[in-house]
Design a protein around this motif. Structure first.
Motif, PDB file in Angstrom:
ATOM      1  N   SER A  44     -15.518  33.680 125.185  1.00 52.95           N
ATOM      2  CA  SER A  44     -16.422  33.043 124.261  1.00 52.95           C
ATOM      3  C   SER A  44     -15.936  32.843 122.843  1.00 52.95           C
ATOM      4  O   SER A  44     -15.063  33.925 122.138  1.00 52.95           O
ATOM      5  CB  SER A  44     -17.859  33.903 123.943  1.00 52.95           C
ATOM      6  OG  SER A  44     -18.725  33.189 123.007  1.00 52.95           O
ATOM      7  N   THR A  76     -16.657  29.653 127.197  1.00 49.19           N
ATOM      8  CA  THR A  76     -17.638  28.978 126.190  1.00 49.19           C
ATOM      9  C   THR A  76     -17.206  28.775 124.984  1.00 49.19           C
ATOM     10  O   THR A  76     -16.808  29.819 124.384  1.00 49.19           O
ATOM     11  CB  THR A  76     -18.939  30.086 126.269  1.00 49.19           C
ATOM     12  OG1 THR A  76     -19.452  30.062 127.593  1.00 49.19           O
ATOM     13  CG2 THR A  76     -20.041  29.263 125.438  1.00 49.19           C
ATOM     14  N   VAL A  77     -17.498  27.468 124.441  1.00 51.17           N
ATOM     15  CA  VAL A  77     -16.897  27.272 122.902  1.00 51.17           C
ATOM     16  C   VAL A  77     -18.089  27.037 122.310  1.00 51.17           C
ATOM     17  O   VAL A  77     -19.005  25.856 122.363  1.00 51.17           O
ATOM     18  CB  VAL A  77     -16.008  26.153 122.912  1.00 51.17           C
ATOM     19  CG1 VAL A  77     -15.402  25.700 121.451  1.00 51.17           C
ATOM     20  CG2 VAL A  77     -14.742  26.216 123.667  1.00 51.17           C
ATOM     21  N   ASN A  78     -18.396  27.841 121.310  1.00 50.87           N
ATOM     22  CA  ASN A  78     -19.655  27.560 120.455  1.00 50.87           C
ATOM     23  C   ASN A  78     -19.560  26.877 119.080  1.00 50.87           C
ATOM     24  O   ASN A  78     -18.224  27.121 118.468  1.00 50.87           O
ATOM     25  CB  ASN A  78     -20.027  29.007 119.954  1.00 50.87           C
ATOM     26  CG  ASN A  78     -20.136  29.799 120.999  1.00 50.87           C
ATOM     27  OD1 ASN A  78     -20.916  29.729 122.319  1.00 50.87           O
ATOM     28  ND2 ASN A  78     -19.767  31.284 121.300  1.00 50.87           N
ATOM     29  N   PRO A  79     -20.143  26.066 118.624  1.00 54.59           N
ATOM     30  CA  PRO A  79     -20.208  25.380 117.469  1.00 54.59           C
ATOM     31  C   PRO A  79     -20.006  26.310 116.138  1.00 54.59           C
ATOM     32  O   PRO A  79     -20.538  27.414 116.430  1.00 54.59           O
ATOM     33  CB  PRO A  79     -21.455  24.516 117.237  1.00 54.59           C
ATOM     34  CG  PRO A  79     -22.107  24.619 118.733  1.00 54.59           C
ATOM     35  CD  PRO A  79     -21.567  25.788 119.427  1.00 54.59           C
ATOM     36  N   SER A 110     -15.826  23.759 127.159  1.00 48.41           N
ATOM     37  CA  SER A 110     -16.457  24.797 128.047  1.00 48.41           C
ATOM     38  C   SER A 110     -16.699  24.417 129.327  1.00 48.41           C
ATOM     39  O   SER A 110     -17.038  23.253 129.844  1.00 48.41           O
ATOM     40  CB  SER A 110     -17.986  24.702 127.247  1.00 48.41           C
ATOM     41  OG  SER A 110     -17.970  25.120 125.909  1.00 48.41           O
ATOM     42  N   GLN A 170     -15.143  30.418 119.192  1.00 48.95           N
ATOM     43  CA  GLN A 170     -15.540  29.373 118.002  1.00 48.95           C
ATOM     44  C   GLN A 170     -14.828  28.121 118.156  1.00 48.95           C
ATOM     45  O   GLN A 170     -13.463  28.048 118.428  1.00 48.95           O
ATOM     46  CB  GLN A 170     -15.787  29.872 116.898  1.00 48.95           C
ATOM     47  CG  GLN A 170     -16.710  30.785 116.557  1.00 48.95           C
ATOM     48  CD  GLN A 170     -16.754  31.178 115.164  1.00 48.95           C
ATOM     49  OE1 GLN A 170     -15.969  31.723 114.538  1.00 48.95           O
ATOM     50  NE2 GLN A 170     -18.165  31.247 114.568  1.00 48.95           N
ATOM     51  N   GLU A 171     -15.620  27.165 117.921  1.00 55.85           N
ATOM     52  CA  GLU A 171     -14.776  25.776 117.884  1.00 55.85           C
ATOM     53  C   GLU A 171     -13.642  25.922 116.805  1.00 55.85           C
ATOM     54  O   GLU A 171     -14.013  26.650 115.676  1.00 55.85           O
ATOM     55  CB  GLU A 171     -15.793  24.559 117.435  1.00 55.85           C
ATOM     56  CG  GLU A 171     -16.461  24.093 118.403  1.00 55.85           C
ATOM     57  CD  GLU A 171     -17.283  22.695 118.145  1.00 55.85           C
ATOM     58  OE1 GLU A 171     -17.779  22.606 116.985  1.00 55.85           O
ATOM     59  OE2 GLU A 171     -17.412  21.808 118.999  1.00 55.85           O
ATOM     60  N   VAL A 176     -12.919  22.714 121.329  1.00 54.48           N
ATOM     61  CA  VAL A 176     -13.999  22.068 121.029  1.00 54.48           C
ATOM     62  C   VAL A 176     -14.875  22.421 122.191  1.00 54.48           C
ATOM     63  O   VAL A 176     -14.962  22.819 123.167  1.00 54.48           O
ATOM     64  CB  VAL A 176     -13.747  20.529 121.038  1.00 54.48           C
ATOM     65  CG1 VAL A 176     -13.070  20.017 119.819  1.00 54.48           C
ATOM     66  CG2 VAL A 176     -13.148  20.197 121.897  1.00 54.48           C
ATOM     67  N   HIS A 177     -16.436  22.132 121.710  1.00 51.83           N
ATOM     68  CA  HIS A 177     -17.340  22.353 122.740  1.00 51.83           C
ATOM     69  C   HIS A 177     -17.062  21.800 124.127  1.00 51.83           C
ATOM     70  O   HIS A 177     -17.292  22.418 125.372  1.00 51.83           O
ATOM     71  CB  HIS A 177     -18.767  21.918 122.168  1.00 51.83           C
ATOM     72  CG  HIS A 177     -20.037  22.147 123.021  1.00 51.83           C
ATOM     73  ND1 HIS A 177     -20.163  23.583 123.445  1.00 51.83           N
ATOM     74  CD2 HIS A 177     -20.741  21.507 123.958  1.00 51.83           C
ATOM     75  CE1 HIS A 177     -21.335  23.323 124.256  1.00 51.83           C
ATOM     76  NE2 HIS A 177     -21.444  22.222 124.580  1.00 51.83           N
ATOM     77  N   ASP A 178     -16.524  20.632 124.295  1.00 43.23           N
ATOM     78  CA  ASP A 178     -16.372  19.811 125.317  1.00 43.23           C
ATOM     79  C   ASP A 178     -15.332  20.638 126.263  1.00 43.23           C
ATOM     80  O   ASP A 178     -15.151  20.387 127.499  1.00 43.23           O
ATOM     81  CB  ASP A 178     -15.543  18.745 125.211  1.00 43.23           C
ATOM     82  CG  ASP A 178     -16.724  17.520 124.755  1.00 43.23           C
ATOM     83  OD1 ASP A 178     -16.518  16.504 124.158  1.00 43.23           O
ATOM     84  OD2 ASP A 178     -18.070  17.968 124.683  1.00 43.23           O
TER      85      ASP A 178
END
Lengths: 115, 113
Positions: free
Chosen positions: B12, B110-113, B84, B14-15, B80-82
């Protein structure tokens, strides 16, 4: 745009029934693979063919599973009789082997649920 | 028996951050593949690495192969979220048929904003 196609996309059946999954490889590809994906076991190779001949089916339970390629445009995976533990997503992939180098292109999968 | 291990299995982040996924394998091979799988979808080929020292890049992803260490890495730059998804490495056995792939367990990113 060439793709591997699989039918059906979803199948729900009762224990003991026969299940047949079909795959149409990308035109011109000479290898076809059947994989099974489950949460517990991950991705497992069940069988693969080159030029329609089976090369390896050691990952497949022989007593109930069978895989064939009746022609270059069709591969089938059959389960008879099906059991709840067969519930999984079954992927077909095809590739073109040139020497030792190739990529495998996966179909969308058949999600099988055996109740 | 060829074994392929990925780590971490869950990531997990962060962006904007960078991270690396590792893929170790147990026997000699000179071909390694990276795939991406979105939830409920099929596997999409990302990279094929064919020789020692091979490096390939596509967007924010870069893959490399060290056959002597039996190690491949998938580096994520400025996530970036994409991105994930679950990422799989797969190793081809060096055998006459040349086609059999053994997959790692997958790394769920999982990329979190």
């Amino acid at each position: 745009d060439a793709r591997v196609t699989q039918t059906p996309r979803h199948k729900v059946t009762e224990m003991g029934q026969e299940v047949t999954m079909r795959c149409q490889p990308i035109l011109g590809h000479n290898t076809v693979f059947w994989y099974r994906q489950t949460m517990m076991q991950g991705l497992e190779l069940l069988a693969y063919f080159r030029n329609r001949a089976p090369l390896d089916d050691s990952g497949m339970p022989k007593d109930r599973f069978s895989a064939e390629m009746p022609d270059a445009t069709l591969a089938t995976l059959k389960i008879q009789p099906s059991e709840p533990r067969d519930s999984a997503v079954y992927f077909c992939a095809s590739g073109l082997v040139l020497g030792q180098v190739h990529e495998q292109y996966f179909g969308p999968g058949t999600r099988l649920t055996v109740t | 028996e060829l074994k392929v291990e990925q780590n971490p299995l869950f990531l997990s982040m962060q962006e904007g951050k960078n991270y690396t996924i590792y893929c170790n394998y147990s026997t000699t091979s000179d071909r390694l593949y990276w795939y991406r799988q979105d939830p409920g979808k099929s596997l999409e080929s990302l990279f094929v690495l064919l020789s020692n020292g091979a490096v390939k890049q596509e967007g924010r992803l870069m893959a490399s192969l060290d056959t002597k260490a039996r190690l491949s890495t998938l580096h994520i730059t400025a996530a970036v979220h994409d991105l994930s998804a679950t990422y799989f490495c797969a190793v081809a056995r060096r055998e006459t048929s040349g086609s059999r792939l053994t997959f790692g367990e997958g790394t769920q990113l999982t990329v979190n904003p």
